[in-house]
Write an enzyme that holds these catalytic residues in place. Structure first.
Site, PDB file in Angstrom:
ATOM      1  N   ASP A  20      -1.798   2.765   0.037  1.00  0.00           N
ATOM      2  CA  ASP A  20      -0.749   3.083   1.020  1.00  0.00           C
ATOM      3  C   ASP A  20      -0.109   4.440   0.762  1.00  0.00           C
ATOM      4  OD1 ASP A  20      -0.156   0.366   2.682  1.00  0.00           O
ATOM      5  OD2 ASP A  20      -0.752  -0.111   0.635  1.00  0.00           O
ATOM      6  N   ASP A  60      -4.751   2.466   4.141  1.00  0.00           N
ATOM      7  CA  ASP A  60      -3.647   3.279   4.678  1.00  0.00           C
ATOM      8  C   ASP A  60      -3.549   4.626   3.969  1.00  0.00           C
ATOM      9  OD1 ASP A  60      -2.974   1.525   6.636  1.00  0.00           O
ATOM     10  OD2 ASP A  60      -1.177   0.740   5.668  1.00  0.00           O
ATOM     11  N   ASN A 128      -4.373  -1.026   8.038  1.00  0.00           N
ATOM     12  CA  ASN A 128      -4.001  -1.305   9.422  1.00  0.00           C
ATOM     13  C   ASN A 128      -3.534  -0.058  10.160  1.00  0.00           C
ATOM     14  OD1 ASN A 128      -1.698  -1.525   7.578  1.00  0.00           O
ATOM     15  ND2 ASN A 128      -0.497  -1.986   9.392  1.00  0.00           N
ATOM     16  N   HIS A 129      -3.177   1.005   9.439  1.00  0.00           N
ATOM     17  CA  HIS A 129      -2.760   2.244  10.092  1.00  0.00           C
ATOM     18  C   HIS A 129      -3.954   3.120  10.459  1.00  0.00           C
ATOM     19  CE1 HIS A 129       1.742   2.465   9.739  1.00  0.00           C
ATOM     20  NE2 HIS A 129       1.488   1.410   8.992  1.00  0.00           N
ATOM     21  N   HIS A 217      -6.457  -5.522   2.101  1.00  0.00           N
ATOM     22  CA  HIS A 217      -5.300  -4.888   2.744  1.00  0.00           C
ATOM     23  C   HIS A 217      -4.782  -5.837   3.824  1.00  0.00           C
ATOM     24  CE1 HIS A 217      -2.990  -1.156   3.708  1.00  0.00           C
ATOM     25  NE2 HIS A 217      -2.850  -1.788   4.863  1.00  0.00           N
ATOM     26  N   HIS A 245      -1.271  -2.877   1.370  1.00  0.00           N
ATOM     27  CA  HIS A 245      -0.433  -3.138   2.541  1.00  0.00           C
ATOM     28  C   HIS A 245       1.012  -3.467   2.170  1.00  0.00           C
ATOM     29  CE1 HIS A 245       0.631  -4.041   6.628  1.00  0.00           C
ATOM     30  NE2 HIS A 245       1.003  -5.262   6.310  1.00  0.00           N
ATOM     31  N   HIS A 247       4.322  -2.745   0.292  1.00  0.00           N
ATOM     32  CA  HIS A 247       4.818  -1.467  -0.218  1.00  0.00           C
ATOM     33  C   HIS A 247       5.630  -1.593  -1.496  1.00  0.00           C
ATOM     34  CE1 HIS A 247       4.336   1.324   3.515  1.00  0.00           C
ATOM     35  NE2 HIS A 247       3.277   0.544   3.327  1.00  0.00           N
TER      36      HIS A 247
END
Length: 708
Positions: A20, A60, A128-129, A217, A245, A247
């Site tokens: 991330d 990410d 997912n981003h 993730h 995922h 944070h």
């Protein structure tokens, strides 16, 4: 792993673990714009200084699904700076790379490419981003993979069944089976785990000698009944799970007592939301693996912007605050000012001796003003800290603690409810759509479309910028309902049709697999339509430019010839300008090419818009009518063909207005013709451009022409 075993030798894997990074987050912000780039530079520099065998990323890498040119350029620049060189790679790949990287045009690990000189390989799954989207299902990692800087693995090509084939690595006597699973919608993956549709393949030979490392993730904490992945779903033969995922930094491996594997949650390397989980110090991990033993050494990141957060409850200080006191607001402001000053002092104290850390910290003070208190102006209060903090607009967050009714079951985490999500990790678009229709009144409930399908379409429209997603879903579900009604041979009565539509909709809602297929088909259509629109738009623009250039060239030639004749006949009286009548006529004549071109283009645009409007106005009852009863579109085309024949004075009136009597007569004639043209336009399904930009169901090509 003991201290002696932790010594680096030819049998020890050294892996730098990070997740991330969210490269490009707030890149347009004047203060925080370069935070992610600076931190990525530090992470790659740590990998080079520690001479790791490879870098493992848990998703990410990019914050945006379509990162900007600056973000991509900086990422490639840093990867080339730190990951290319002459240092040999000490491990080898034993698995079939055409299976591990089969979706790539270059299905092999990058350091084995003869055209590249890689010293530190990077292995990464998508998050997912930065997940694959579009007709070709490509993501930003595929660009890095094609360039030879990143080995993108863990990508699932099927939405019905997932077989995770590991990347088999060996260094000396140590063998690692590296499993990866890129981000998948949590509800879908949850259902696939329940239905036993996820299989983790194991090496055939001596499977107990491999260290099994899994990178995932997904949501780890529970956000709903199925909106997360329980740890118990994972296979028990796994030794270590790198969980992306989430944070909050929990990089120290913790043991799952039920499955007996360890989980490491590295957390994000940049603060993307002002929430309690982000306030934990950021780290990356240096993972050493030798045989079946491991050791995780966490390395603090020194370039991450400081983040301090504190909560205060005004009702807990009755000796200081009295809601009946007229000066209580001033007292609250003074109290908040003291708290923020304390946090700024702590930030300055921690920053001493670290020149790499950004100067301005992030500060968040959450104030619970329940109990009769009133909030004050945050913007006015924040002006005092504009030059001292990186987030002056949202230093203070007011919230009111509302008492909830007693409910059976697990308790509600109010910390998550009061935290304002900034990136969609706790509050999602499809959940909002579903919640809206569940609580809406009966007269605004969906009667044909499904909540799940609309939620997925809205999510694609918002997150992935698929502008045709909603329109294609509506079209697909409408077509499917029409086919169902035709097959049932229902009488064309409105009451019976409505009843059958409701029954058909309930059947589809119960069959979740069929509904997922509908959503996938609609999204595929939307992506294909976007690709076709982009290609046709580029070709259409090229034709327009050529026609305009030809028209201008013809106009210039006409001007020059007429001006030359005028100079010869009139002498020096008018010069190049010529007489008024001739000049006016020449201007009108010079514009003839432009007028014809513009009207032809306008006609094409209107005809296409008419076709779209006709398809949009198609209802269920129309499906039972014969095609002979539908009005012909040729009549509309004929009307437009009549309008094309316009005298050049029409164009002159719009472009070169004059005040002479002759021009006034032309103006009246032009006005009457323009009125007749507008009346013909009103006879067609004309759409006003005022609301087009706000209409997500509008065709992309129509939007593009309106913007012109």
């Amino acid at each position: 792993m003991s201290t002696a075993d932790a010594l680096d030798d030819e049998n020890t894997f050294k892996i730098l673990v990070a997740t991330d990074i969210h490269l490009g987050f707030m890149e347009k912000d004047a203060v925080r714009g370069n935070d992610t780039f600076v931190t990525l530079d530090e992470i790659l520099r740590l990998a080079q200084e520690n001479e790791v065998d490879f870098i493992l990323l848990g998703g990410d890498l990019f914050h945006e699904n379509k990162p900007s040119r600056k973000t991509l350029h900086t990422c490639l620049e840093l990867l080339r700076k730190y990951c290319m060189g002459d240092r040999p790679v000490q491990f080898e790949i034993l698995s079939d790379q055409s299976v591990n990287f089969g979706f790539s045009k270059f299905p092999w690990v990058n350091y084995q490419d003869g055209n590249l000189n890689i010293s530190i390989p990077v292995f990464s799954i998508h998050g997912n981003h930065d997940d694959p989207t579009g007709a070709d299902a490509l993501c930003a990692l595929d660009i890095l993979s094609c360039a030879g800087f990143v080995n993108h693995f863990g990508r699932s090509m099927s939405v019905e069944k997932i077989d995770i084939s590991p990347v088999l690595l060996q260094k000396g006597s140590t063998k690692i089976a590296l499993y990866g699973l890129g981000s998948i919608p949590d509800e879908r993956l949850y259902r696939m785990f329940v239905n036993k549709k996820v299989t983790m393949l194991r090496p055939k030979e001596d499977e107990n000698s491999w260290f099994n490392l899994f990178v995932i993730h997904q949501n780890r904490s529970k956000h709903g009944s199925t909106n997360f992945i329980p740890e118990q779903f994972l296979d028990d033969f796994i030794d270590l799970v790198i969980w992306g995922h989430e944070h909050e930094c929990k990089i120290a491996p913790t043991k799952n007592e039920q499955q007996l594997f360890y989980i490491s949650q590295p957390g994000s390397s940049v603060v993307t939301s002002l929430s309690p989980g982000e306030a934990v110090k950021k780290h990356v991990g240096l993972l050493r693996i030798k045989g079946r033993k491991m050791n995780m050494h966490k390395i603090p990141l020194h370039t991450v912007r400081q983040f301090f957060m504190e909560d205060i409850v005004l009702a807990n200080h009755p000796d200081i605050f009295n809601p009946d006191n007229p000066k209580v607001t001033q007292a609250i402001q003074s109290f908040c000012l003291e708290k923020i000053e304390e946090m700024l002092e702590n930030a300055e104290r921690e920053r001493l001796g670290n020149s790499h850390q950004p100067e301005k910290p992030l500060v968040r003070l959450r104030v619970d003003y329940s109990g009769g208190f009133e909030p004050f102006s945050v913007l006015r209060f924040s002006q005092k800290f504009v030059d001292r903090v990186a987030n002056p607009k949202d230093i203070i967050h007011f919230f009111r603690h509302r008492e909830q009714k007693e409910k059976t079951g697990e308790e509600i985490n109010f910390g998550k409810l009061i935290t304002k999500p900034s990136e969609g990790t706790t509050l999602r678009v499809e959940d909002l759509v579903k919640q809206y229709f569940q609580t809406a009144e009966k007269n605004v409930q969906l009667s044909l479309l499904t909540e799940r399908g609309m939620g997925e379409a809205v999510q694609e429209f918002v997150d992935k910028e698929e502008k045709d997603a909603i329109e294609e879903l509506v079209k697909y579900q409408l077509e499917k309902t029409q086919r169902f009604l035709k097959e049932r041979h229902i009488d064309a009565l409105e009451d019976k049709i409505d009843e059958e539509v409701r029954r058909f909709r309930e059947t589809r809602q119960k069959n979740t697999n069929e509904e997922d297929d509908e959503v996938r088909e609609a999204m595929t259509r939307a992506r294909a339509l976007r690709s076709q629109s982009e290609e046709s738009a580029s070709a259409f623009s090229a034709d327009d430019l050529m026609s305009i250039d030809l028209a201008e060239q013809m106009a210039n030639d006409s001007d020059d010839s007429i001006s030359a004749a005028t100079n010869k006949g009139r002498g020096r009286g008018r010069g190049r300008r010529g007489g008024r009548g001739q000049n006016s006529a020449s201007r009108g004549g010079s514009q003839r090419g432009r007028a014809d071109t513009g009207l032809e283009t306008s006609t094409r645009s209107r005809n296409s818009k008419t076709a779209v409007s006709a398809s949009r106005n198609m209802s269920i009852i129309d499906a039972f009518k014969s095609t002979r009863q539908q009005p012909s579109r040729n009549v509309t085309t004929k009307n437009y063909s009549e309008v094309i024949e316009v005298d050049e004075s029409d164009v002159e009136e719009d472009i070169f207005p004059t005040t002479s009597k002759t021009d006034q007569r032309w103006s009246s004639t032009s006005s009457s013709k323009i009125m007749s043209q507008s009346q013909v336009s009103k006879g067609v399904d004309f759409e006003s451009s005022e609301d087009d930009d706000d209409d997500p169901f509008m065709n992309t090509s129509s939007l593009r022409r309106n913007r012109r």
